[in-house]
Design an enzyme around this catalytic site. Structure first.
Site, PDB file in Angstrom:
ATOM      1  N   CYS A 112       0.793  -1.030   0.098  1.00 21.22           N
ATOM      2  CA  CYS A 112       0.072   0.014   0.059  1.00 21.22           C
ATOM      3  C   CYS A 112       0.898   1.368  -0.002  1.00 21.22           C
ATOM      4  O   CYS A 112       0.712   2.093  -0.972  1.00 21.22           O
ATOM      5  CB  CYS A 112      -0.955  -0.108   1.188  1.00 21.22           C
ATOM      6  SG  CYS A 112      -2.092   1.160   1.198  1.00 21.22           S
ATOM      7  N   CYS A 113       1.916   1.125   0.891  1.00 23.07           N
ATOM      8  CA  CYS A 113       2.899   2.334   0.970  1.00 23.07           C
ATOM      9  C   CYS A 113       3.379   2.568  -0.531  1.00 23.07           C
ATOM     10  O   CYS A 113       3.862   3.562  -0.793  1.00 23.07           O
ATOM     11  CB  CYS A 113       3.934   2.278   2.009  1.00 23.07           C
ATOM     12  SG  CYS A 113       2.993   2.710   3.750  1.00 23.07           S
ATOM     13  N   CYS A 195      -1.380   8.502   7.111  1.00 26.21           N
ATOM     14  CA  CYS A 195      -2.483   7.994   6.626  1.00 26.21           C
ATOM     15  C   CYS A 195      -3.565   7.814   7.787  1.00 26.21           C
ATOM     16  O   CYS A 195      -3.035   7.147   8.764  1.00 26.21           O
ATOM     17  CB  CYS A 195      -2.547   7.153   5.453  1.00 26.21           C
ATOM     18  SG  CYS A 195      -1.502   7.278   4.208  1.00 26.21           S
ATOM     19  N   CYS A 198      -3.599   3.951   9.185  1.00 24.79           N
ATOM     20  CA  CYS A 198      -2.509   3.536   9.623  1.00 24.79           C
ATOM     21  C   CYS A 198      -1.851   4.555  11.092  1.00 24.79           C
ATOM     22  O   CYS A 198      -0.717   4.269  11.095  1.00 24.79           O
ATOM     23  CB  CYS A 198      -1.243   3.147   8.583  1.00 24.79           C
ATOM     24  SG  CYS A 198      -1.958   2.058   7.481  1.00 24.79           S
ATOM     25  N   CYS A 221       7.449   3.898   6.286  1.00 20.51           N
ATOM     26  CA  CYS A 221       6.641   3.804   4.946  1.00 20.51           C
ATOM     27  C   CYS A 221       7.435   3.546   3.742  1.00 20.51           C
ATOM     28  O   CYS A 221       7.120   3.067   2.739  1.00 20.51           O
ATOM     29  CB  CYS A 221       5.905   5.218   4.619  1.00 20.51           C
ATOM     30  SG  CYS A 221       6.773   6.467   4.313  1.00 20.51           S
TER      31      CYS A 221
END
Length: 226
Positions: A112-113, A195, A198, A221
């Site tokens: 995702c990062c 985010c 998270c 990240c």
């Protein structure tokens, strides 16, 4: 020796000199990657003093807190000449869900990062020789050896870190002294803000980054790995 003439540079612990050197050295080929945390507010103010038309990129993952987006608007009003670019990932959240499943930030936060932060920063740095970061040495074990000027092998670039010697208290002292805007989440237990999916608040006495990817081995990240 502290004198009237050197007071400003003492207050900024070398940051103004580093920024002045960086913009002189790299001219238009340097960008500040800003997450709009409290360190970012300090750097934006210092950068505005050195180069009021500087490029600033915000990696808009589309899952930031609403308070972060509200802060960006306040910063635009405070520093209208700064060139603030909101960089979007290539994939929308819906497209990401279709390719990798729902809630990728839970099932595979590293991927995702990569999709929403690392690849967009790679694109942002493609035509730049250097980038500026708000890393401070006291933030974590992985950051305690950061230098003012770093060879960034991850992004094949030079990473300039003007705030390495600043403490958390000094950052806030500067923010209050200069009446800088900051994310209201800092007032309710969020020392480090990423985010929304998270980031959690941190209890009193906790490490400033304990709320990032809480409960996971992940602590970064990926933007600052060498």
């Amino acid at each position: 020796m502290l004198t009237y003439e050197t007071w400003e540079e003492n207050e900024t612990k070398g940051a103004l000199s580093v920024l002045s050197w960086a913009y002189k050295e790299y001219k238009s080929e340097i960008v500040y990657a800003c997450s709009f945390g409290v360190e970012g507010m300090v750097l934006l103010d210092l950068i505005n003093q050195v180069n009021p038309s500087a490029k600033v990129v915000f990696l808009d993952t589309n899952v930031h807190f609403q308070e972060t987006y509200e802060l960006i608007q306040k910063v635009r009003e405070r520093f209208p000449s700064l060139n603030i670019i909101e960089k979007q990932p290539k994939l929308t959240l819906d497209e990401q869900d279709k390719l990798h499943g729902d809630k990728l930030w839970e099932s595979n936060p590293n991927l995702c990062c990569k999709i929403r932060k690392i690849l967009p920063l790679e694109e942002s740095l493609a035509n730049e020789k250097a980038w500026i970061s708000g890393l401070r040495r006291e933030q974590s074990e992985t950051r305690k050896h950061t230098k003012f000027i770093n060879q960034d092998h991850r992004f094949q670039s030079i990473k300039v870190c003007p705030l390495i010697h600043w403490t958390w208290k000094e950052v806030w002292r500067y923010v209050y002294k200069h009446s800088l805007p900051y994310n209201s989440l800092h007032d309710i237990g969020y020392p480090s803000i990423g985010c929304e999916k998270c980031t959690l608040p941190v209890g009193e006495g906790g490490d400033s980054r304990d709320g990032r990817w809480a409960g996971k081995v992940k602590t970064e990240c990926g933007l600052h790995y060498q």
